[in-house]
Enzyme design. Structure first.
Site, PDB file in Angstrom:
ATOM      1  CB  CYS A   1      39.324  46.065  -8.802  1.00 48.37           C
ATOM      2  SG  CYS A   1      40.139  45.269 -10.206  1.00 48.37           S
TER       3      CYS A   1
ATOM      4  CB  CYS B   1      43.698  46.868 -12.407  1.00 48.83           C
ATOM      5  SG  CYS B   1      42.312  46.053 -13.222  1.00 48.83           S
ATOM      6  CB  SER B   2      41.568  50.725 -10.578  1.00 48.60           C
ATOM      7  OG  SER B   2      41.813  50.976 -11.944  1.00 48.60           O
ATOM      8  CB  CYS B   3      37.431  46.623 -12.458  1.00 47.54           C
ATOM      9  SG  CYS B   3      38.610  45.977 -13.646  1.00 47.54           S
TER      10      CYS B   3
HETATM   11 FE    FE Z   1      40.436  46.198 -12.272  1.00 46.51          FE
END
Ligand code: FE
Length: 209
Positions: A110, A113-115
Site C-alpha cells: 500500500c 498508507c497501510s491497507c
Molecule cells: Fe493504505
C-alpha cells in the site's frame, strides 16, 4: 477494552504509549458522539486478535490448490469465495486474489498508507507499513524480494499491486512440488503470511519437517 495488545506495540507496565493515548482519546470521542458502539468495537478487536489471522488465508490458498472449482471462484470473486469458506465476518473491502505462476510473481503493497487484507491475514507486519517497503516495493520490487530471500528465475515477470481502502489483494502462491495427494490441512501448513503478500514463497515439504 481490557487488553490492547499489538505485536508492534509490545509494552509492559502501566504507562500508556503516545499511540495508546491517541487511540483511547479517539475511541472516547467516537463513542461519546455515538459514532461507534463500544461492544462492536470490542468484537472487532477480539476478531483481529484471535479469530482473524493468516490461518484464514492459508486455508483459502490450500483449498484453491486442491479444488480447481474453488480456485476459479476465488480468482473470479475473492470476496464471495472467501466469505463462503470462512463462514463469518464477511470481507468488508473488495478482495482480489492474484495467482503466482512460473511466469508471473505478484507482490502487494500500500503505497499510500497501510491497507492490508486483514480479514484473511490478520494484523499487518511492521515492515509492511514502513516507508521503505512502501516506496521500494514499487521502484525496485526485485531488490525487495531478494532482501526477503525470494529467489525467482530472472525472466519472471513481477506484478506490483497497490492496495487501497476499497481494494485489497491476496496472493495465491505456487503450490510446492512434492505435495501431490496432500490434505488441505497439511497444505495449509506450507502457506506463510509472507507468501500471501508476495514477499515470500510457500514452504517446501522439507521445511516443515
Ligand atoms: Fe493504505
Amino acid at each position: 477494552m481490557a487488553d490492547e495488545h499489538h505485536p508492534h506495540d509490545d509494552q509492559h507496565g502501566s504507562e500508556l504509549s503516545e499511540m495508546q493515548l491517541r487511540v483511547r482519546a479517539l475511541e472516547t470521542i467516537l463513542t461519546e458522539k455515538g459514532y461507534v458502539d463500544p461492544a462492536a468495537l470490542d468484537q472487532l478487536i477480539e476478531n483481529a486478535e484471535t479469530r482473524i489471522g493468516p490461518h484464514i488465508g492459508a486455508r483459502v490458498v490450500a483449498r484453491a490448490w486442491s479444488a480447481p472449482e474453488f480456485k476459479r471462484r476465488l480468482l473470479e470473486d475473492a470476496t464471495e469465495a472467501v466469505n463462503a469458506l470462512a463462514g463469518f465476518d464477511p470481507v468488508a473491502a473488495h478482495l482480489i486474489a492474484v495467482e503466482n505462476t512460473p511466469q508471473v510473481h505478484n507482490i502487494v503493497v500500500c503505497t499510500l498508507c497501510s491497507c492490508y487484507p486483514w480479514s484473511v491475514l490478520g494484523l499487518p507486519p511492521v515492515w509492511y507499513k514502513s516507508a521503505s517497503y512502501r516506496s521500494r516495493a514499487v521502484i525496485d520490487p526485485k531488490g525487495v524480494l531478494s532482501e526477503f530471500g525470494v529467489k525467482l528465475p530472472p525472466d519472471t515477470q513481477i506484478r506490483v499491486w497497490d492496495s487501497t481502502a476499497e481494494t485489497r489483494f491476496l496472493v495465491v502462491p505456487m503450490r510446492p512440488q512434492g505435495t501431490e495427494g496432500w490434505s488441505e490441512e497439511d497444505l495449509a501448513r506450507l502457506v506463510t503470511r509472507d507468501s500471501m503478500v508476495g514477499t515470500g514463497l510457500a514452504k517446501s515439504p522439507g521445511e516443515i519437517g
